[in-house]
Design a protein around this motif. Structure first.
Motif, PDB file in Angstrom:
ATOM      1  N   ALA A  78     -12.515  -3.072  -3.374  1.00  0.00           N
ATOM      2  CA  ALA A  78     -11.468  -2.868  -3.915  1.00  0.00           C
ATOM      3  C   ALA A  78     -10.628  -1.937  -3.087  1.00  0.00           C
ATOM      4  CB  ALA A  78     -11.036  -2.698  -4.858  1.00  0.00           C
ATOM      5  N   ARG A  79     -10.569  -1.159  -2.939  1.00  0.00           N
ATOM      6  CA  ARG A  79      -9.221  -0.041  -2.368  1.00  0.00           C
ATOM      7  C   ARG A  79      -8.796  -0.658  -0.885  1.00  0.00           C
ATOM      8  NH1 ARG A  79      -9.475   3.804   0.386  1.00  0.00           N
ATOM      9  NH2 ARG A  79     -12.307   4.614  -0.984  1.00  0.00           N
ATOM     10  N   LYS A  80      -9.769  -0.882   0.015  1.00  0.00           N
ATOM     11  CA  LYS A  80      -9.988  -1.335   1.709  1.00  0.00           C
ATOM     12  C   LYS A  80      -9.205  -2.952   1.500  1.00  0.00           C
ATOM     13  CE  LYS A  80     -13.637   1.208   3.833  1.00  0.00           C
ATOM     14  NZ  LYS A  80     -12.959   3.014   2.856  1.00  0.00           N
ATOM     15  N   ASP A  81      -9.912  -3.474   0.728  1.00  0.00           N
ATOM     16  CA  ASP A  81      -9.072  -4.949   0.506  1.00  0.00           C
ATOM     17  C   ASP A  81      -7.486  -4.687   0.396  1.00  0.00           C
ATOM     18  OD1 ASP A  81     -11.428  -6.164   0.466  1.00  0.00           O
ATOM     19  OD2 ASP A  81     -11.279  -6.506  -1.426  1.00  0.00           O
ATOM     20  N   LEU A  82      -7.158  -4.249  -0.556  1.00  0.00           N
ATOM     21  CA  LEU A  82      -5.369  -3.804  -0.941  1.00  0.00           C
ATOM     22  C   LEU A  82      -5.197  -3.357   0.583  1.00  0.00           C
ATOM     23  CD1 LEU A  82      -3.375  -3.525  -3.239  1.00  0.00           C
ATOM     24  CD2 LEU A  82      -4.095  -1.127  -3.573  1.00  0.00           C
ATOM     25  N   GLU A  83      -5.697  -2.375   0.841  1.00  0.00           N
ATOM     26  CA  GLU A  83      -4.931  -1.336   1.823  1.00  0.00           C
ATOM     27  C   GLU A  83      -4.812  -2.440   3.116  1.00  0.00           C
ATOM     28  OE1 GLU A  83      -7.593   1.483   2.626  1.00  0.00           O
ATOM     29  OE2 GLU A  83      -7.116   2.928   1.105  1.00  0.00           O
ATOM     30  N   GLY A  84      -6.084  -3.499   3.092  1.00  0.00           N
ATOM     31  CA  GLY A  84      -5.805  -4.214   4.139  1.00  0.00           C
ATOM     32  C   GLY A  84      -4.592  -5.905   4.539  1.00  0.00           C
ATOM     33  N   LEU A  85      -4.088  -5.826   3.014  1.00  0.00           N
ATOM     34  CA  LEU A  85      -3.459  -6.474   2.226  1.00  0.00           C
ATOM     35  C   LEU A  85      -1.715  -5.735   2.778  1.00  0.00           C
ATOM     36  CD1 LEU A  85      -3.895  -8.368  -0.891  1.00  0.00           C
ATOM     37  CD2 LEU A  85      -3.719  -9.382   1.210  1.00  0.00           C
ATOM     38  N   LEU A  86      -1.465  -4.419   2.172  1.00  0.00           N
ATOM     39  CA  LEU A  86      -0.802  -3.578   2.399  1.00  0.00           C
ATOM     40  C   LEU A  86       0.202  -3.508   3.182  1.00  0.00           C
ATOM     41  CD1 LEU A  86      -0.430  -2.233  -1.187  1.00  0.00           C
ATOM     42  CD2 LEU A  86       0.102  -3.883  -0.991  1.00  0.00           C
ATOM     43  N   HIS A  87      -1.308  -2.525   4.207  1.00  0.00           N
ATOM     44  CA  HIS A  87      -0.782  -1.542   5.169  1.00  0.00           C
ATOM     45  C   HIS A  87      -0.162  -2.288   7.075  1.00  0.00           C
ATOM     46  CE1 HIS A  87      -3.493   1.707   3.849  1.00  0.00           C
ATOM     47  NE2 HIS A  87      -3.069   1.555   3.192  1.00  0.00           N
ATOM     48  N   PRO A  88       0.133  -3.422   6.770  1.00  0.00           N
ATOM     49  CA  PRO A  88       0.672  -3.850   7.969  1.00  0.00           C
ATOM     50  C   PRO A  88       2.020  -3.893   7.159  1.00  0.00           C
ATOM     51  CG  PRO A  88      -1.867  -5.443   7.575  1.00  0.00           C
ATOM     52  CD  PRO A  88      -1.474  -4.339   6.210  1.00  0.00           C
ATOM     53  N   GLN A  89       2.127  -4.201   6.820  1.00  0.00           N
ATOM     54  CA  GLN A  89       3.572  -4.649   6.279  1.00  0.00           C
ATOM     55  C   GLN A  89       4.815  -3.234   6.348  1.00  0.00           C
ATOM     56  OE1 GLN A  89       5.460  -7.290   5.578  1.00  0.00           O
ATOM     57  NE2 GLN A  89       3.599  -8.558   6.111  1.00  0.00           N
ATOM     58  N   ILE A  90       3.253  -2.263   5.652  1.00  0.00           N
ATOM     59  CA  ILE A  90       4.857  -1.014   5.392  1.00  0.00           C
ATOM     60  C   ILE A  90       4.443  -0.409   6.348  1.00  0.00           C
ATOM     61  CG2 ILE A  90       3.809   1.374   4.703  1.00  0.00           C
ATOM     62  CD1 ILE A  90       1.982   0.111   1.858  1.00  0.00           C
ATOM     63  N   ARG A  91       3.662  -0.672   6.945  1.00  0.00           N
ATOM     64  CA  ARG A  91       3.596   0.048   8.871  1.00  0.00           C
ATOM     65  C   ARG A  91       4.756  -0.491  10.180  1.00  0.00           C
ATOM     66  NH1 ARG A  91      -2.330  -0.647   9.827  1.00  0.00           N
ATOM     67  NH2 ARG A  91      -2.949   1.021   9.471  1.00  0.00           N
ATOM     68  N   LEU A  92       4.908  -2.164   9.386  1.00  0.00           N
ATOM     69  CA  LEU A  92       5.630  -2.785  10.422  1.00  0.00           C
ATOM     70  C   LEU A  92       7.475  -1.931   9.143  1.00  0.00           C
ATOM     71  CD1 LEU A  92       7.028  -5.526  11.721  1.00  0.00           C
ATOM     72  CD2 LEU A  92       6.814  -6.163   9.970  1.00  0.00           C
ATOM     73  N   GLY A  93       7.465  -2.038   7.600  1.00  0.00           N
ATOM     74  CA  GLY A  93       8.896  -0.890   7.797  1.00  0.00           C
ATOM     75  C   GLY A  93       8.783   0.009   8.252  1.00  0.00           C
ATOM     76  N   MET A  94       8.152   0.848   8.484  1.00  0.00           N
ATOM     77  CA  MET A  94       7.949   2.018   8.765  1.00  0.00           C
ATOM     78  C   MET A  94       8.933   3.010  10.328  1.00  0.00           C
ATOM     79  SD  MET A  94       4.460   3.968   7.618  1.00  0.00           S
ATOM     80  CE  MET A  94       4.447   4.090   9.211  1.00  0.00           C
ATOM     81  N   LYS A  95       8.409   1.185  11.505  1.00  0.00           N
ATOM     82  CA  LYS A  95       8.123   0.734  12.569  1.00  0.00           C
ATOM     83  C   LYS A  95       9.752   0.730  12.365  1.00  0.00           C
ATOM     84  CE  LYS A  95       3.984   0.410  14.439  1.00  0.00           C
ATOM     85  NZ  LYS A  95       3.520  -0.399  15.167  1.00  0.00           N
ATOM     86  N   GLN A  96      10.348   0.048  11.884  1.00  0.00           N
ATOM     87  CA  GLN A  96      11.789  -0.192  11.808  1.00  0.00           C
ATOM     88  C   GLN A  96      12.492   0.740  11.255  1.00  0.00           C
ATOM     89  OE1 GLN A  96      11.672  -3.935   8.957  1.00  0.00           O
ATOM     90  NE2 GLN A  96      11.526  -5.562  10.641  1.00  0.00           N
ATOM     91  N   ARG A  97      12.408   0.992  10.317  1.00  0.00           N
ATOM     92  CA  ARG A  97      12.815   2.204   9.802  1.00  0.00           C
ATOM     93  C   ARG A  97      13.062   3.538  10.551  1.00  0.00           C
ATOM     94  NH1 ARG A  97      13.142   1.635   2.941  1.00  0.00           N
ATOM     95  NH2 ARG A  97      13.161  -0.644   3.129  1.00  0.00           N
ATOM     96  N   MET A  98      12.474   4.136  11.310  1.00  0.00           N
ATOM     97  CA  MET A  98      12.541   4.950  12.118  1.00  0.00           C
ATOM     98  C   MET A  98      12.999   4.609  13.745  1.00  0.00           C
ATOM     99  SD  MET A  98       8.066   5.638  12.820  1.00  0.00           S
ATOM    100  CE  MET A  98       7.817   7.030  13.917  1.00  0.00           C
ATOM    101  N   GLN A  99      13.175   3.432  14.094  1.00  0.00           N
ATOM    102  CA  GLN A  99      13.702   3.186  14.724  1.00  0.00           C
ATOM    103  C   GLN A  99      15.453   2.861  14.739  1.00  0.00           C
ATOM    104  OE1 GLN A  99      12.656   2.218  18.442  1.00  0.00           O
ATOM    105  NE2 GLN A  99      14.750   2.334  18.426  1.00  0.00           N
ATOM    106  N   GLU A 100      15.889   2.669  13.176  1.00  0.00           N
ATOM    107  CA  GLU A 100      17.205   2.436  13.349  1.00  0.00           C
ATOM    108  C   GLU A 100      17.556   3.925  13.021  1.00  0.00           C
ATOM    109  OE1 GLU A 100      16.450   0.664   8.742  1.00  0.00           O
ATOM    110  OE2 GLU A 100      16.705  -1.290  10.252  1.00  0.00           O
ATOM    111  N   ALA A 101      16.268   4.856  12.629  1.00  0.00           N
ATOM    112  CA  ALA A 101      17.362   6.063  12.451  1.00  0.00           C
ATOM    113  C   ALA A 101      17.412   7.004  14.067  1.00  0.00           C
ATOM    114  CB  ALA A 101      16.408   6.869  11.733  1.00  0.00           C
TER     115      ALA A 101
END
Length: 197
Positions: A78-101
């Protein structure tokens, strides 16, 4: 320059992040991004509810993190399923904010707080990784006190993460946070001075 900031649960990452921000760093918080991507009305929250059931939603439609946590910390699949759903969106958000900074102030230290940095294989995203370290016994003690949970529940959460000793071995920078706040600040200032930031 950017660094990934990680550690074990209840190791004091938030304290270290706050001190780095006080010293002029920009903070990108993966946990904050993780909350934003599952706000009520988002497609991702709908996907999470479809996978784990409507019981993980509060009456107002927001995510009940405690209920979801009870499911995923007790079941690796279940944890791996949740990570599979969330992680791509979280990574995208991190990359965007790092680039903005970086675009806003190229010389400024960008600190990205990522609780499961090594578990998610994200170390390649950063120039260096800083691990906030406390021994496992201290993690258990702090986690039980902070979250009001039993030793068994705390162990379950710790076991869902990479062992803190392994993270310490992999780190480029280790901040030992088992001593006083003054000692932690001294280590952070030493890091900042060494980088000429």
């Amino acid at each position: 320059m950017n660094i990934g900031l990680t550690g074990g649960i209840a190791s004091g990452k938030s304290t270290v992040a706050s001190i780095l921000v006080e010293r002029g760093a920009v903070l990108v918080d993966a946990d904050r991004i993780a909350r934003e991507v599952v706000l009520p009305g988002t497609e991702l929250l709908e996907q999470v509810a479809n996978r784990f059931g409507q019981a993980i939603l509060n009456p107002d439609g927001s995510l009940n993190r405690k209920k979801l946590g009870e499911i995923v910390f007790a079941d690796d699949a279940a944890r791996k399923d949740l990570e599979g759903l969330l992680h791509p969106q979280i990574r995208l958000g991190m990359k965007q904010r790092m680039q903005e900074a970086e675009d806003t102030d190229p010389g400024r230290l960008v600190v990205v707080d990522v609780p499961l940095l090594y578990e998610s294989g994200l170390q390649h995203m950063f120039e260096q990784v800083m691990v906030v370290y406390v021994p496992r016994s201290k993690q258990l003690e702090r986690l039980m006190a902070r979250d009001g949970i039993t030793a068994a529940q705390a162990e379950q959460r710790l076991n869902a993460q990479m062992d803190i000793e392994k993270k310490k071995e992999l780190a480029d920078i280790v901040i030992n946070n088992e001593g006083s706040l003054t000692d932690t600040i001294r280590q952070i200032d030493h890091f900042i001075e060494g980088k000429g930031l």
